[in-house]
Scaffold this motif. Structure first.
Motif, PDB file in Angstrom:
ATOM      1  N   LEU A   1     -12.182  -2.969  -2.582  1.00  0.00           N
ATOM      2  CA  LEU A   1     -11.907  -4.444  -2.687  1.00  0.00           C
ATOM      3  C   LEU A   1     -12.006  -4.797  -1.596  1.00  0.00           C
ATOM      4  O   LEU A   1     -12.409  -5.716  -0.534  1.00  0.00           O
ATOM      5  CB  LEU A   1     -12.212  -5.036  -3.411  1.00  0.00           C
ATOM      6  CG  LEU A   1     -12.943  -4.732  -4.914  1.00  0.00           C
ATOM      7  CD1 LEU A   1     -12.252  -5.501  -5.927  1.00  0.00           C
ATOM      8  CD2 LEU A   1     -14.498  -4.586  -4.931  1.00  0.00           C
ATOM      9  N   LEU A   2     -10.596  -4.989  -0.772  1.00  0.00           N
ATOM     10  CA  LEU A   2      -9.884  -5.267  -0.390  1.00  0.00           C
ATOM     11  C   LEU A   2      -9.051  -3.971   1.332  1.00  0.00           C
ATOM     12  O   LEU A   2      -8.828  -4.146   2.794  1.00  0.00           O
ATOM     13  CB  LEU A   2      -8.525  -5.434  -0.473  1.00  0.00           C
ATOM     14  CG  LEU A   2      -8.656  -7.200  -1.553  1.00  0.00           C
ATOM     15  CD1 LEU A   2      -7.541  -7.760  -2.458  1.00  0.00           C
ATOM     16  CD2 LEU A   2      -9.622  -8.177  -1.088  1.00  0.00           C
ATOM     17  N   GLY A   3      -9.151  -2.726   1.133  1.00  0.00           N
ATOM     18  CA  GLY A   3      -8.396  -2.198   1.953  1.00  0.00           C
ATOM     19  C   GLY A   3      -7.491  -1.636   1.867  1.00  0.00           C
ATOM     20  O   GLY A   3      -6.764  -1.251   2.855  1.00  0.00           O
ATOM     21  N   LYS A   4      -6.364  -1.894   0.609  1.00  0.00           N
ATOM     22  CA  LYS A   4      -5.242  -2.337   0.937  1.00  0.00           C
ATOM     23  C   LYS A   4      -4.504  -1.492  -0.205  1.00  0.00           C
ATOM     24  O   LYS A   4      -5.469  -0.798  -1.716  1.00  0.00           O
ATOM     25  CB  LYS A   4      -4.830  -3.428   0.330  1.00  0.00           C
ATOM     26  CG  LYS A   4      -4.818  -4.988   1.559  1.00  0.00           C
ATOM     27  CD  LYS A   4      -4.255  -6.140   1.194  1.00  0.00           C
ATOM     28  CE  LYS A   4      -4.998  -7.228   2.126  1.00  0.00           C
ATOM     29  NZ  LYS A   4      -4.388  -8.457   1.958  1.00  0.00           N
ATOM     30  N   SER A   5      -3.165  -0.617   0.128  1.00  0.00           N
ATOM     31  CA  SER A   5      -2.920   0.029  -0.937  1.00  0.00           C
ATOM     32  C   SER A   5      -1.542  -0.924  -1.223  1.00  0.00           C
ATOM     33  O   SER A   5      -1.335  -1.824  -1.140  1.00  0.00           O
ATOM     34  CB  SER A   5      -1.989   1.171   0.190  1.00  0.00           C
ATOM     35  OG  SER A   5      -1.436   1.969  -0.825  1.00  0.00           O
TER      36      SER A   5
END
Length: 277
Positions: free
Chosen positions: A234-238
């Motif tokens: 959803l956010l492109g974050k790890s």
């Protein structure tokens, strides 16, 4: 004798209305308000709220089920390379979690799954060794893998950063497929990130370590990975989390994976442990 009294004449003004039209309008306005209260328009927001609640509940459950299913798979297609995701290292000595991953990658290599192994992982500030370097040294010195067959990618403090670097390494060697070695619950997220980095990915997880000790720890890691997967999609974050080896168990890293189940009360002083992935 008859008394006559003149009664006052009633006029529309006395009723507070201007005329018959106004008296007719009054009931119509009241009936209109009644219809407005009963209008199906009020059911639309309730339906939207119910739909959002259903999505909020069912989406994590569906992702958790996919993580659980992927964790039970052991995918070993013939590939270009085996990818060993990083975990903590102690002054160049792999932590138990990293050692279990390295041993599993070694078994896959010996079984002919891939002709090369890629070790992954950077280092924390103050460390003398990277996770990738510690892993490569172990595979060459302890596992007997030819040095020309082990490639280190000493980049990344989380899975996403590491996978982007691995994608570039694959491009450099003109590789396209890889088998990822990591913990069972991490398989789905790591495969997704690898595929987004241009790698046709499979996952062959380890079956040892803190993440598979008890049902409680398994539930903990499934919940954590559900949040991590949704955060990425959803956010492109790890998601960066404390290493499970440091957090859950202290084991002598000099012991072999098959005999290192007994806790040690005096582990060697670690280089700053890197987040588990």
């Amino acid at each position: 004798m008859t008394l006559e009294a003149e009664l006052p004449e009633f006029t529309p003004e006395d009723d507070g209305a201007d005329g018959p039209e106004d008296r007719a309008d009054g009931p119509r306005r009241r009936r209109g308000r009644g219809r407005w209260r009963r209008s199906p328009w009020f059911a639309i927001p309730a339906g939207i709220v119910a739909g959002l609640l259903a999505i909020a509940v069912l989406t994590p459950l569906a992702v958790g089920a996919r993580i659980w299913h992927q964790a039970r798979q052991d995918e070993r297609p013939r590939s270009d390379a085996i990818i060993v995701l990083g975990a903590a290292q102690y002054n160049g000595v792999p932590s138990p979690t990293l050692k279990w991953r390295l041993q599993h990658a070694l078994d896959l290599y010996r079984d002919g799954v891939a002709p090369a192994i890629v070790t992954v992982g950077g280092k924390a500030p103050g460390d003398n060794y990277t996770e990738a370097g510690a892993g490569r040294n172990w595979l060459v010195s302890k596992g007997g893998v030819p040095a020309s067959r082990v490639f280190e990618v000493p980049v990344g403090r989380d899975t996403l950063e590491s996978m982007k670097a691995v994608g570039k390494e694959f491009d450099r060697h003109h590789w396209s497929s890889g088998v990822i070695v990591t913990d069972p619950w991490h398989g789905l997220r790591s495969k997704k990130m690898a595929e987004d980095s241009g790698i046709t990915a499979a996952a062959s997880p380890t079956r040892s370590g803190p993440s598979v000790q008890t049902r409680d720890t398994q539930f903990h890691y499934i919940v954590r990975e559900t949040g991590g997967y949704l955060s990425y999609v959803l956010l492109g974050k790890s998601v960066q989390v404390p290493d499970e080896t440091i957090k859950r168990i202290h084991i002598d890293p000099s012991a072999s994976p098959s005999t290192s189940q007994a806790p040690s009360s005096s582990p060697p002083p670690p280089s700053s442990p890197s987040p588990g992935r």
